[in-house]
Motif scaffolding. Structure first.
Motif, PDB file in Angstrom:
ATOM      1  N   LEU A   1       0.827  -1.207   0.000  1.00  0.00           N
ATOM      2  CA  LEU A   1       0.000   0.000   0.000  1.00  0.00           C
ATOM      3  C   LEU A   1       0.859   1.252   0.000  1.00  0.00           C
ATOM      4  O   LEU A   1       2.064   1.200   0.198  1.00  0.00           O
ATOM      5  CB  LEU A   1      -1.002   0.027   1.158  1.00  0.00           C
TER       6      LEU A   1
ATOM      7  N   ASP B   1      -3.021   3.583   6.288  1.00  0.00           N
ATOM      8  CA  ASP B   1      -4.177   4.259   6.866  1.00  0.00           C
ATOM      9  C   ASP B   1      -4.961   3.256   7.702  1.00  0.00           C
ATOM     10  O   ASP B   1      -5.439   2.249   7.184  1.00  0.00           O
ATOM     11  CB  ASP B   1      -5.041   4.821   5.727  1.00  0.00           C
TER      12      ASP B   1
ATOM     13  N   ARG C   1      -7.767   3.218   8.695  1.00  0.00           N
ATOM     14  CA  ARG C   1      -9.163   3.001   8.317  1.00  0.00           C
ATOM     15  C   ARG C   1      -9.326   1.861   7.316  1.00  0.00           C
ATOM     16  O   ARG C   1     -10.412   1.333   7.153  1.00  0.00           O
ATOM     17  CB  ARG C   1      -9.747   4.284   7.699  1.00  0.00           C
ATOM     18  N   PHE C   2      -8.248   1.520   6.641  1.00  0.00           N
ATOM     19  CA  PHE C   2      -8.393   0.547   5.565  1.00  0.00           C
ATOM     20  C   PHE C   2      -7.687  -0.778   5.823  1.00  0.00           C
ATOM     21  O   PHE C   2      -7.789  -1.687   5.023  1.00  0.00           O
ATOM     22  CB  PHE C   2      -7.918   1.161   4.245  1.00  0.00           C
ATOM     23  N   LEU C   3      -6.962  -0.878   6.928  1.00  0.00           N
ATOM     24  CA  LEU C   3      -6.333  -2.166   7.217  1.00  0.00           C
ATOM     25  C   LEU C   3      -7.439  -3.167   7.553  1.00  0.00           C
ATOM     26  O   LEU C   3      -8.313  -2.875   8.368  1.00  0.00           O
ATOM     27  CB  LEU C   3      -5.347  -2.028   8.377  1.00  0.00           C
ATOM     28  N   PRO C   4      -7.406  -4.328   6.889  1.00  0.00           N
ATOM     29  CA  PRO C   4      -8.500  -5.295   7.081  1.00  0.00           C
ATOM     30  C   PRO C   4      -8.352  -6.059   8.395  1.00  0.00           C
ATOM     31  O   PRO C   4      -7.880  -7.185   8.425  1.00  0.00           O
ATOM     32  CB  PRO C   4      -8.375  -6.197   5.857  1.00  0.00           C
TER      33      PRO C   4
END
Lengths: 346, 346
Positions: A278, A282, A284-287
């Protein structure tokens, strides 16, 4: 309080940029700057535009010289990048890059700043001095002021000359660490951020004096707290099964070989591990429903400074070695090893 | 409530992916998926890894087929991309890309979903039906259930075949708009997000039925509110002096020619305008102290759905034409023109 960046872009700098752009025969130019210098970037863009260049501004964040906008420049077929506010970090030859330092040139009350630091530095007598790029013009004045208070002051050279004497950046304290054995305490002229970074990798007391806020602070207590948080993450990491190894595409943060060897080490230790590619790390987007923990081979300060934003442990490569019992926490803390892996770029 | 994505990756899909990767002779593979499918991406990665491929997972967000991880793939020298959950959007030939659709295959109570929609669709008799990719397997069952309640149902083809019959995506409602003149109301099987998108560009009532939450909603009121917010931004924009024109580097959102012509139009209108090049349009990094307003040539839904996050007006190109008095608000709303500029990619 906001910093009083020079309202006018100095003409001498503008002429330098124009001359460099003409030298590399650039027509289409991408101007990049960190958040605090976006206004200067706009001024420069206006001037360059007036002189016939086709100018675009990089709109993304810019976290350092490591975060050079090569991808953006390539996407819009720019002939050159003008990068503001950082010294050269990335070795690259694909797109000509002009680095424009922006040192704060307004008056700083150096005497008062040093005066406020004195009681935190005493009883030490020998002080190691580090500075961030934008305050480097203050170097001799700070040194002199400290000497006037009876301190002897040292600052070092960077091992391969990439940074100015005494200069520190968020992941590289080589200059100031080089005088560690000869000093009792350190003074960083810069921000809390830089004070903390140094304090994590030295057992000497670090004092930070910020000319922007005129705030002065001893980093000892906060550093202990941060290191305890780091150890808690290492401890929590041991229970993870699925680990995402973060590989960043920013030119100065891309460590593909390191990420691959970490995946191997994790698999050898019985964990599932995958490289996550990536650009911006961020939270917010780490799964998080997929991975139990992360190892971060990008900017180390994401783990240190933003750890509270992440729901799962996000270790540095050096911390992973502790988690896997391949080195000891006691050896790691206050040592140069903590961030040394950052010196590796692909 | 989370969606019950198939726990097992269907073997037939795995074999298809393997065969395609072998066909393009890929060894190093980047697997990309939107947030909700990162778990499937991991499963696929495990299987591919077991079969000897060198696999990495794209860790960034993935907002659609427009957001293809070409930059990440290039950065790590991947031989191929496996892109999950979207149909092909970007014309590109640089890196072989295998699109793997992921349709939800668990049981949806279609009868109940349609039953809940019926009172919102009546008294209309002719219904235009739109669906998002993951629910397309339900198409005939939904159509039949509506017909059982006495409705006649139409769905259209995409004008150049890029989308399946009836399929809608966040910026492209061509399929369903093509039957507009023949229907009284629309039903979208998908999310609030897709219902809103269609509702903004049609004067027909739009009902959305979400098989994930089983929630059913008439979009009329919320659409009026959103359009009022858009008009307020257009109004506020008129007072701006310095405008940043956002140019996104995502392969399917890069509209460089459009951004350049917007800069010209703004300068002609007496404003200062600069192209801002970035990848993620993140409200945290837009330099609001520098720009009074933005024009967004990237994904239109950033302006529509995230406008509350931005401190300054962030208009779409079509809305800018209204702000500059080059077209009228009355002509724009409920018209195909609102998002038509998105069809232009460089």
């Amino acid at each position: 309080m906001t910093v009083d960046v020079p309202k006018e872009l100095p003409m001498v700098k503008l002429e330098y940029v124009v001359a460099e752009l003409e030298r590399v025969r650039a027509k289409k130019v991408l101007v990049q700057a960190p958040q605090g210098l976006k206004g200067v970037a706009l001024q420069l863009s206006e001037e360059l535009s007036r002189r016939g260049f086709d100018v675009m501004i990089s709109g993304g964040p810019c976290w350092g010289g490591c975060d050079l906008a090569l991808n953006e420049a390539a996407a819009v077929s720019a002939d050159a990048i003008v990068h503001l506010g950082h010294t050269k970090f990335v070795k690259q030859s694909t797109i000509p890059t002009i680095y424009l330092e922006c040192r704060y040139e307004h008056n700083v009350d150096v005497e008062q700043l040093v005066m406020k630091s004195v009681h935190l530095l005493r009883p030490a007598k020998k002080i190691g001095l580090g500075m961030t790029l934008q305050w480097l013009n203050l170097l001799e004045r700070v040194k002199q002021a400290l000497e006037n208070h009876g301190f002897s002051v040292l600052y070092g050279q960077h091992e391969n000359g990439r940074l100015y004497p005494s200069q520190v950046i968020g992941c590289d304290y080589t200059t100031i660490k080089s005088v560690e054995s000869k000093v009792e305490k350190f003074l960083i002229v810069g921000s809390f951020f830089h004070g903390l970074g140094l304090s994590m990798i030295t057992d000497r007391c670090v004092v930070v004096a910020d000319p922007e806020t005129m705030h002065v602070e001893d980093m000892t207590q906060i550093t202990r707290k941060v290191l305890m948080q780091r150890y808690a993450q290492i401890y929590a990491f041991r229970n993870s099964r699925r680990v995402g190894v973060i590989l960043c595409t920013k030119p100065g943060q891309k460590r593909e070989g390191l990420a691959a060897s970490i995946v191997s080490a994790l698999r050898k230790a019985g964990k599932d591990a995958y490289v996550l590619v990536l650009n911006e790390v961020d939270e917010r987007f780490l799964p998080d429903e997929v991975f139990d923990a992360y190892v971060n081979t990008a900017c180390p300060r994401i783990s240190i400074d933003d750890h509270a934003k992440f729901k799962k442990p996000i270790l540095l490569p050096s911390e992973l070695m502790v988690a896997l019992n391949l080195s000891s926490w006691e050896e790691l803390i206050y040592s140069y090893e903590y961030f040394r892996w950052c010196m590796r770029n692909d």
